[in-house]
Design an enzyme around this catalytic site. Structure first.
Site, PDB file in Angstrom:
ATOM      1  N   GLU A 253      35.288  39.120  42.422  1.00  0.00           N
ATOM      2  CA  GLU A 253      35.082  37.671  42.287  1.00  0.00           C
ATOM      3  C   GLU A 253      36.119  36.876  43.088  1.00  0.00           C
ATOM      4  O   GLU A 253      36.692  35.912  42.593  1.00  0.00           O
ATOM      5  CB  GLU A 253      35.091  37.263  40.810  1.00  0.00           C
ATOM      6  CG  GLU A 253      33.985  37.950  40.013  1.00  0.00           C
ATOM      7  CD  GLU A 253      33.873  37.485  38.569  1.00  0.00           C
ATOM      8  OE1 GLU A 253      34.876  37.021  38.004  1.00  0.00           O
ATOM      9  OE2 GLU A 253      32.761  37.593  38.016  1.00  0.00           O
ATOM     10  N   ASP A 326      28.703  42.338  31.777  1.00  0.00           N
ATOM     11  CA  ASP A 326      29.756  41.347  31.536  1.00  0.00           C
ATOM     12  C   ASP A 326      29.702  40.777  30.122  1.00  0.00           C
ATOM     13  O   ASP A 326      29.297  39.619  29.952  1.00  0.00           O
ATOM     14  CB  ASP A 326      29.627  40.210  32.560  1.00  0.00           C
ATOM     15  CG  ASP A 326      30.835  39.296  32.560  1.00  0.00           C
ATOM     16  OD1 ASP A 326      31.874  39.679  32.011  1.00  0.00           O
ATOM     17  OD2 ASP A 326      30.738  38.182  33.124  1.00  0.00           O
ATOM     18  N   GLU A 354      32.489  34.040  25.257  1.00  0.00           N
ATOM     19  CA  GLU A 354      31.931  33.468  26.491  1.00  0.00           C
ATOM     20  C   GLU A 354      30.411  33.434  26.457  1.00  0.00           C
ATOM     21  O   GLU A 354      29.798  32.474  26.903  1.00  0.00           O
ATOM     22  CB  GLU A 354      32.426  34.289  27.694  1.00  0.00           C
ATOM     23  CG  GLU A 354      31.802  33.859  29.013  1.00  0.00           C
ATOM     24  CD  GLU A 354      32.344  34.618  30.213  1.00  0.00           C
ATOM     25  OE1 GLU A 354      33.271  35.427  30.065  1.00  0.00           O
ATOM     26  OE2 GLU A 354      31.820  34.382  31.327  1.00  0.00           O
TER      27      GLU A 354
HETATM   28  C1  GCV Z   1      38.415  35.863  34.395  1.00  0.00           C
HETATM   29  C2  GCV Z   1      33.267  36.921  34.093  1.00  0.00           C
HETATM   30  C3  GCV Z   1      33.758  35.561  33.663  1.00  0.00           C
HETATM   31  C4  GCV Z   1      34.948  35.126  34.506  1.00  0.00           C
HETATM   32  C5  GCV Z   1      36.042  36.193  34.347  1.00  0.00           C
HETATM   33  C6  GCV Z   1      35.473  37.513  34.821  1.00  0.00           C
HETATM   34  C7  GCV Z   1      36.456  38.650  34.668  1.00  0.00           C
HETATM   35  O1  GCV Z   1      32.698  36.859  35.350  1.00  0.00           O
HETATM   36  O2  GCV Z   1      32.711  34.657  33.764  1.00  0.00           O
HETATM   37  O3  GCV Z   1      35.388  33.880  34.028  1.00  0.00           O
HETATM   38  O4  GCV Z   1      37.196  35.845  35.076  1.00  0.00           O
HETATM   39  O5  GCV Z   1      34.336  37.837  34.059  1.00  0.00           O
HETATM   40  O6  GCV Z   1      36.358  39.325  33.658  1.00  0.00           O
HETATM   41  O7  GCV Z   1      37.293  38.825  35.528  1.00  0.00           O
END
Ligand code: GCV
Length: 674
Positions: A253, A326, A354
């Site tokens: 990411e 996720d 989340e």
């Molecule tokens: C901290 C998901 C979440 C992101 C998070 C990522 C991760 O994509 O939406 O906010 O980033 O996981 O675990 O690194």
């Protein structure tokens, strides 16, 4: 090492304080903090303790024994201050929960996982990524000068449930955290946490040598880069001698990593591990990697990490999310747990909600985590559960057994944004101490210590909490559907949402079309099933044997597919959503029935949120089923709750929230509850 003991007199005093809260309602002007630990002073400083000279190897450095002496007094024995402290909290818990009769037999407790760690996704600017409990607890701008009482309360809460490590900052790490200025601030927290056996760790930014020292590269094989990390680690230990180590999100990411320089995850992790090794520090290297062009994101961690098995240093632990995608309300366990054999692995659970309604929904998460830990990977035959693997029991690598939870803690007056969400923080700690504890036992303990031990309250509230995770799965994404979230904060439904990357779009996952719905991960599809050991591969691959709860995770099926219940797939979806809606509505009635046992402050806040949760359940059903109806051309059965908004209305609704907040209750689509 010396053994020490605390005799009953102290324990009785502490328990008495804890027990006073049982059966009482909180005052109306309650400050909202209400953590389960009640009034207990730092047990390591308790006056009545004795040191014994013989080291008890069964107890190790954190375990304890409680045994009655000749006078019938309970005595806590431990090798260390930490063991005495955990024993004292245990005794207090027995008192609070009305379980003192358990002292009739000797009690021996030793933590299962060696590293029991919270991961904060807190940023230096005080925002918390996926944080729904206000701003960060760490007031960096005030530190090191000003110390807030919450820092010690936080440490005590963690100590009371056995958590022994905390990563203070976000895995999307700001390089500034490694500057001298910030390390001086971290030191203050480390000093406050130390008496509670809570070590600090930091997330690092892999490009820090470039950012902070102006080096031309952050290549892990470059000698200047290696020197920079060695020097930085030496500096950290000179400031914080018991620093725990680093958590790393690399090449994921947008985060920098060794692959930016043509190196592997092992090259990157080993460079950091070598720097930490002389000080006893560890690297938790995340397996959360996936590329936009991948045909199946669920395959990627195995594809990326299996070729590296055996190449990581022994103080590296690969941190794997419970499922392959996720933190969805339900996923099968990540197949990587059942693949790596010569590498330490740990599970990463998400305590912050989340994908489970943020701090607006009441969802008790322990059943979800336990489902993962109890899953059999069959890696070395039956019994190779995720728990056994991460405890190091399957491959004989127990030295670095670990488990992590992404926290739900912020500066909110009730710590977690929703009073009931504290149960998840509590449950994570208790599970890390003992993964065999049942969801029932943990929730029972938490309710008694946080509200009241009155059975008339405990039983219905426990029942409601225990049902809440499954209810959330049913109303958000039944039958193995996943990631149908709106990109706006991952709160509400958005099956139609578009994004800059295909694998951030719900359509990548639900694959709804005229011919049906679901992701074909069988041998005729992405072949994800082949990452699971037999018999799971065959069970998942065959639509007849694949469990209903994961059927659309592994199979793409026609809308009129006949389910085991005899219903069509379409109707099964409608009725499962309906169960979720009915259960969420039922929670309101349960809570109303126990009103007299709760203070008005907490009663009102939970009540308001339960109403929103039930409305959101209908919103989820409406959005998903009206959207899918475009393809199925089938009707929602007449005996189901009928939609209250049209698909167009729902698509036009725009929730504007960042990744740092939960939506205000009055900013969400209006629904009436019958
Ligand atoms: C901290 C998901 C979440 C992101 C998070 C990522 C991760 O994509 O939406 O906010 O980033 O996981 O675990 O690194």
């Amino acid at each position: 090492m010396k053994m020490k003991r605390i005799i009953l007199a102290f324990a009785v005093a502490t328990m008495a304080m804890g027990m006073q809260s049982c059966g009482q309602t909180r005052p109306e002007n309650n400050d909202g903090h209400n953590l389960w630990l009640g009034d207990i002073t730092a047990p390591v400083n308790a006056p009545l303790k004795e040191k014994l000279s013989k080291y008890d190897s069964q107890l190790g450095d954190e375990g304890f024994r409680i045994r009655k002496n000749d006078k019938g007094e309970a005595v806590i024995y431990a090798n260390t201050d930490a063991g005495l402290m955990y024993g004292t909290y245990h005794l207090k818990r027995l008192g609070d929960c009305g379980d003192l009769s358990k002292l009739d037999k000797e009690i021996v407790e030793v933590p299962a996982f060696r590293y029991r760690i919270l991961n904060h996704w807190d940023n230096p600017n005080l925002t918390v990524e996926r944080g729904y409990a206000g701003k960060s607890l760490w007031k960096w701008e005030e530190l090191p000068g000003k110390i807030r009482p919450e820092y010690e309360e936080y440490a005590r809460a963690n100590a009371s449930i056995g958590i022994n490590g905390t990563v203070l900052n976000n895995v999307n790490a700001d390089p500034c955290m490694l500057t001298r200025e910030y390390l001086e601030k971290v030191k203050v927290l480390a000093d406050i946490f130390r008496p509670y056996n809570l070590k600090v760790y930091l997330s690092l930014n892999f490009a820090a040598p470039k950012h902070l020292a102006g080096l031309k590269t952050s290549d892990p094989l470059d000698k200047d880069v290696i020197k920079w990390w060695n020097d930085k680690v030496a500096e950290i230990y000179s400031i914080i001698p018991d620093f725990g180590g680093f958590l790393v999100k690399a090449n994921s990411e947008g985060q920098s990593g060794p692959q930016d320089y043509g190196r592997t995850h092992a090259d990157g992790a080993n460079m950091i591990a070598d720097a930490l090794k002389p000080y006893g520090g560890i690297v938790m290297w995340r397996a959360f990697v996936y590329a936009a062009e991948s045909p199946d994101r669920a395959n990627q961690a195995v594809e990326e990490f299996m070729p590296l098995d055996g190449q990581f240093r022994d103080n590296v632990i690969i941190q794997i999310k419970n499922g392959p995608i996720d933190f969805q309300p339900r996923e099968p366990f990540s197949p990587l747990f059942g693949q790596l054999e010569h590498t330490n692995v740990m599970a990463e659970m998400q305590i912050t909600q989340e994908y489970l309604g943020h701090s607006n929904h009441m969802v008790y998460l322990h059943p979800m985590w336990k489902e993962c830990l109890d899953s059999d990977t069959y890696q070395k035959g039956e019994g190779s559960t995720v728990a056994a693997i991460t405890l190091g029991k399957v491959h004989g690598n127990t030295k670095y057994s670990a488990i992590a939870g992404v926290t739900n803690i912020g500066d909110s007056i009730n710590w977690c944004g929703h009073h009931m969400a504290q149960a998840n923080w509590y449950a994570f700690g208790r599970m890390a101490w003992n993964p065999d504890l049942s969801s029932e036992q943990i929730v029972d303990e938490w309710i008694k210590q946080t509200f009241t031990a009155d059975k008339k309250f405990v039983e219905p509230v426990a029942k409601m909490l225990l049902a809440s995770r499954e209810a959330c799965v049913k109303y958000e994404m039944p039958l193995g559907l996943h990631h149908c979230f709106s990109g706006a904060g991952h709160y509400g439904p958005g099956p139609w949402d578009r994004s800059s990357r295909p694998d951030w779009e719900p359509a990548y996952y639900h694959k709804a079309a005229a011919d049906g719905i679901g992701f074909n991960r069988t041998t005729t599809g992405s072949n994800n099933v082949s990452q699971y050991n037999e018999p799971l591969k065959s069970i998942y691959n065959n639509v007849e044997t694949c469990p209903d709860k994961l059927i659309l995770w592994f199979h793409h099926l026609p809308w009129d597919y006949k389910m085991k219940s005899g219903r069509t797939l379409w109707n099964e979806l409608c009725y499962t959503f309906q169960e979720g809606i009915d259960e969420a509505r039922g929670f309101i009635g349960t809570w109303e029935s126990v009103e007299k046992y709760v203070d008005p402050y907490r009663y009102g806040q939970v009540h308001e949120k339960l109403i929103r949760q039930a409305k959101d359940a209908i919103w989820w059903r409406d959005a998903l089923m009206l959207y899918f109806q475009q393809y199925s051309k089938m009707d929602i059965p007449a005996d189901c709750t009928q939609p209250q908004h049209t698909l167009d209305e729902l698509r036009r609704f725009r929730l504007r929230i960042s990744n740092y907040e939960t939506p205000a209750l009055d900013k969400l689509p209006e629904y009436t509850l019958e």
